[in-house]
Motif scaffolding. Structure first.
Motif, short mmCIF file in Angstrom:
data_model
loop_
_atom_site.label_atom_id
_atom_site.label_comp_id
_atom_site.label_asym_id
_atom_site.label_seq_id
_atom_site.Cartn_x
_atom_site.Cartn_y
_atom_site.Cartn_z
N LEU A 193 0.83 -1.20 0.00
CA LEU A 193 0.00 0.00 0.00
C LEU A 193 0.87 1.26 0.00
O LEU A 193 0.45 2.32 -0.47
CB LEU A 193 -0.92 -0.01 1.22
CG LEU A 193 -1.99 1.07 1.30
CD1 LEU A 193 -2.97 0.97 0.13
CD2 LEU A 193 -2.73 0.96 2.63
N GLY A 194 2.09 1.14 0.50
CA GLY A 194 3.00 2.27 0.57
C GLY A 194 3.16 3.04 -0.73
O GLY A 194 3.05 4.27 -0.75
N PRO A 195 3.41 2.38 -1.86
CA PRO A 195 3.54 3.12 -3.12
C PRO A 195 2.26 3.85 -3.51
O PRO A 195 2.33 4.92 -4.13
CB PRO A 195 3.88 2.02 -4.14
CG PRO A 195 4.42 0.90 -3.34
CD PRO A 195 3.73 0.96 -2.02
N VAL A 196 1.11 3.29 -3.17
CA VAL A 196 -0.17 3.97 -3.46
C VAL A 196 -0.24 5.26 -2.66
O VAL A 196 -0.67 6.31 -3.17
CB VAL A 196 -1.35 3.05 -3.13
CG1 VAL A 196 -2.67 3.74 -3.45
CG2 VAL A 196 -1.24 1.73 -3.90
N GLU A 333 -13.18 -5.08 7.01
CA GLU A 333 -13.73 -5.16 5.66
C GLU A 333 -12.89 -4.36 4.68
O GLU A 333 -12.58 -4.82 3.56
CB GLU A 333 -15.17 -4.64 5.68
CG GLU A 333 -15.86 -4.68 4.32
CD GLU A 333 -17.27 -4.13 4.39
OE1 GLU A 333 -17.78 -3.70 3.34
OE2 GLU A 333 -17.86 -4.13 5.49
N VAL A 334 -12.50 -3.16 5.07
CA VAL A 334 -11.70 -2.31 4.19
C VAL A 334 -10.29 -2.86 4.03
O VAL A 334 -9.70 -2.79 2.94
CB VAL A 334 -11.67 -0.87 4.74
CG1 VAL A 334 -10.74 0.00 3.92
CG2 VAL A 334 -13.07 -0.29 4.73
N THR A 335 -9.74 -3.42 5.09
CA THR A 335 -8.41 -4.02 4.99
C THR A 335 -8.39 -5.13 3.96
O THR A 335 -7.45 -5.26 3.16
CB THR A 335 -7.98 -4.57 6.36
OG1 THR A 335 -7.85 -3.48 7.29
CG2 THR A 335 -6.66 -5.30 6.28
N GLU A 336 -9.43 -5.94 3.94
CA GLU A 336 -9.51 -7.02 2.95
C GLU A 336 -9.64 -6.45 1.54
O GLU A 336 -9.03 -6.95 0.59
CB GLU A 336 -10.70 -7.93 3.27
CG GLU A 336 -10.74 -9.21 2.45
CD GLU A 336 -9.56 -10.11 2.70
OE1 GLU A 336 -9.20 -10.88 1.78
OE2 GLU A 336 -8.97 -10.05 3.80
N THR A 337 -10.43 -5.38 1.39
CA THR A 337 -10.55 -4.74 0.07
C THR A 337 -9.20 -4.20 -0.39
O THR A 337 -8.81 -4.37 -1.55
CB THR A 337 -11.57 -3.59 0.15
OG1 THR A 337 -12.86 -4.13 0.48
CG2 THR A 337 -11.67 -2.85 -1.18
N ALA A 338 -8.48 -3.54 0.53
CA ALA A 338 -7.17 -2.99 0.17
C ALA A 338 -6.19 -4.09 -0.19
O ALA A 338 -5.41 -3.96 -1.15
CB ALA A 338 -6.64 -2.16 1.33
N TYR A 339 -6.22 -5.17 0.55
CA TYR A 339 -5.32 -6.30 0.27
C TYR A 339 -5.56 -6.83 -1.14
O TYR A 339 -4.61 -7.06 -1.90
CB TYR A 339 -5.53 -7.39 1.31
CG TYR A 339 -4.76 -8.66 1.04
CD1 TYR A 339 -3.40 -8.71 1.26
CD2 TYR A 339 -5.40 -9.81 0.58
CE1 TYR A 339 -2.68 -9.89 1.02
CE2 TYR A 339 -4.71 -10.97 0.33
CZ TYR A 339 -3.35 -11.01 0.56
OH TYR A 339 -2.66 -12.16 0.31
N ARG A 340 -6.83 -7.05 -1.51
CA ARG A 340 -7.13 -7.55 -2.85
C ARG A 340 -6.73 -6.53 -3.93
O ARG A 340 -6.28 -6.91 -5.01
CB ARG A 340 -8.61 -7.89 -2.96
CG ARG A 340 -9.04 -9.08 -2.11
CD ARG A 340 -10.42 -9.59 -2.55
NE ARG A 340 -11.43 -8.53 -2.45
CZ ARG A 340 -12.19 -8.34 -1.38
NH1 ARG A 340 -12.04 -9.12 -0.31
NH2 ARG A 340 -13.10 -7.37 -1.35
N ALA A 341 -6.91 -5.26 -3.62
CA ALA A 341 -6.61 -4.23 -4.62
C ALA A 341 -5.11 -4.12 -4.90
O ALA A 341 -4.70 -3.94 -6.05
CB ALA A 341 -7.16 -2.88 -4.15
N VAL A 342 -4.29 -4.21 -3.85
CA VAL A 342 -2.85 -3.99 -4.05
C VAL A 342 -2.12 -5.27 -4.45
O VAL A 342 -0.97 -5.21 -4.90
CB VAL A 342 -2.19 -3.40 -2.79
CG1 VAL A 342 -2.82 -2.09 -2.40
CG2 VAL A 342 -2.19 -4.38 -1.62
#
Length: 437
Positions: A193-196, A333-342
């Protein structure tokens, strides 16, 4: 960059037991990730200090001395520290909620700004000073040694010390058990997530009055310091082991002494120091100090420090990255979304540690003009915005994140683009005027 040791300024004043290599590894493994349910949050906000009415003029050391003397009597909840180039940093105490962090730091900033205004100075939210050359304000053994160490690899170290500023968000390490809030997942997520976050909050495209070609010159500067000092460890399934090896194999910046300048060894790792025991055997205090001289983009200090975000424009610009990071890490819920996105971004790292890999470099150079980073940022910011009410965020906080999402992220822009527009005279302002955020 508030990493001053809690040890006496002159170094170790009493004899302490020497550490073995095995003891160092055990200590680091025991203190770097303190696991448990995520519930605490903190922020460290760094600011450049400029002349209120003529920001392109350098502030003299005498004026900084006078202003900082006037700040000392303030009763603040946050820790107020001065950085090597005269930047100011406020570090919040760990808080139980996003609302508490914002209220504490906002009140402290109001008090600090009022004193600075009386001295015709102002806090400026920029990741890298666009006008002034690095000039050290603090003259202390730590920073003398740091400068000597950094000068061996070029000018970037001085720029980091004296002309950079950031927003550092601190989150709990997470559960011992696996899952979205487990410490292994959060460690991995922070590095991808850091580069984002670098791209979305890039706010340092200028140096020496000119564009550098990078939207986050601050991140470029950190990268150029080198992997031994400003890099992270390889990512694997055991963050504790990876970090303890990194601490042992990273170069020692300095060996403190009671009097005179500190020794600045060249090429001596902490592992070698424990084995050789010269110029003296290392102690627990030396290990604690050594950890503060390592500046990876994600640093475990019992909690996780996310150190990759440029200082933000405006009095309250720091609140947006704080709120976004809090939502992305502490709402399951958001952590899981972020994990899938990155997750697809991982291929672009080529397996190399942060920030010395293509993904991090692309983020610092191009920001959200990179289509893949933009798509991931939109997903993550949108999810964070949805979660903020669940975290108890006030309407003005959710409004600020929504405005940032619409004005920057959806459009593939970041604050650095605004600065470049002003510098080029393409936003309706006269060329070269009013670059203050």
């Amino acid at each position: 960059m508030s990493d001053a040791s809690t040890a006496p300024a002159g170094g170790c004043t009493e004899p302490h037991p020497a550490l073995s290599e095995a003891e160092v590894e055990a200590l680091v493994r025991g203190i770097c990730f303190k696991t448990g349910p995520p519930r605490r949050l903190g922020v460290e906000v760094e600011w450049l200090v400029h002349e209120l009415r003529a920001p392109q003029l350098p502030v003299t050391p005498e004026r900084l001395d006078a202003a900082y003397a006037a700040l000392r009597p303030l009763s603040l909840r946050s820790a107020l520290t001065v950085e090597p180039g005269g930047q100011l940093e406020l570090s919040s105490p760990p808080a139980d909620s996003l609302t508490e962090v914002i209220a504490t730091v906002s009140a402290d900033l109001d008090a600090v700004r009022a004193v600075l205004r009386e001295n015709d100075l102002t806090l400026v939210g920029l990741g890298h000073d666009p006008w002034h050359e690095p000039r050290r304000f603090l003259r202390e053994p730590r920073y003398d040694a740091m400068e000597t160490c950094f000068d061996r690899t070029g000018p970037s170290g001085r720029a980091m010390m004296c002309t950079s500023a950031s927003v550092q968000v601190c989150v709990d390490a997470g559960h011992e058990e696996p899952g979205p809030l487990g410490h292994v997942r959060r460690w991995w997520l922070a590095h991808h997530l850091g580069p984002v976050l670098v791209a979305a909050f890039a706010n340092s495209p200028l140096a020496g009055h000119r564009p550098t070609g990078w939207l986050s010159t601050r991140q470029l500067v950190w990268t150029r310091i080198g992997p031994g000092r400003a890099g992270g460890p390889p990512l694997d399934a055991d963050p504790r082991g990876a970090w303890s090896r990194h601490v042992l194999d990273s170069p020692v910046m300095c060996v403190r002494r009671d009097g005179g300048p500190w020794d600045v060894p060249e090429g001596l790792t902490f592992r070698e120091w424990t084995r050789r025991g010269v110029p003296r055997p290392p102690t627990r205090e030396d290990l604690d100090y050594h950890v503060t001289t390592l500046f990876p983009p994600v640093r475990p200090r019992g909690h996780l420090e996310l150190r990759m975000i440029d200082a933000q424009p405006g009095d309250d610009g720091w609140i947006v990255p704080l709120a976004v990071v809090a939502a992305l890490f502490d709402d399951p819920e958001v952590t899981e979304t972020a994990y899938r996105a990155v997750k697809p971004l991982a291929e672009r790292t080529l397996g190399l540690p942060a920030p010395h890999n293509p993904l991090w470099l692309d983020a610092a150079r191009s920001g959200l003009a990179d289509p893949e980073l933009r798509e991931v940022a939109v997903t993550c910011f949108t999810a964070a915005l949805d979660a903020l009410p669940r975290l108890g965020a006030a309407p003005e906080v959710t409004d600020a994140v929504a405005a940032y999402l619409d004005h920057y992220v959806v459009r593939g822009r970041c604050p650095a683009d605004d600065l470049l527009d002003r510098q080029r005279g393409t936003d309706g302002r006269a060329h070269g005027k009013d670059l203050r955020p």
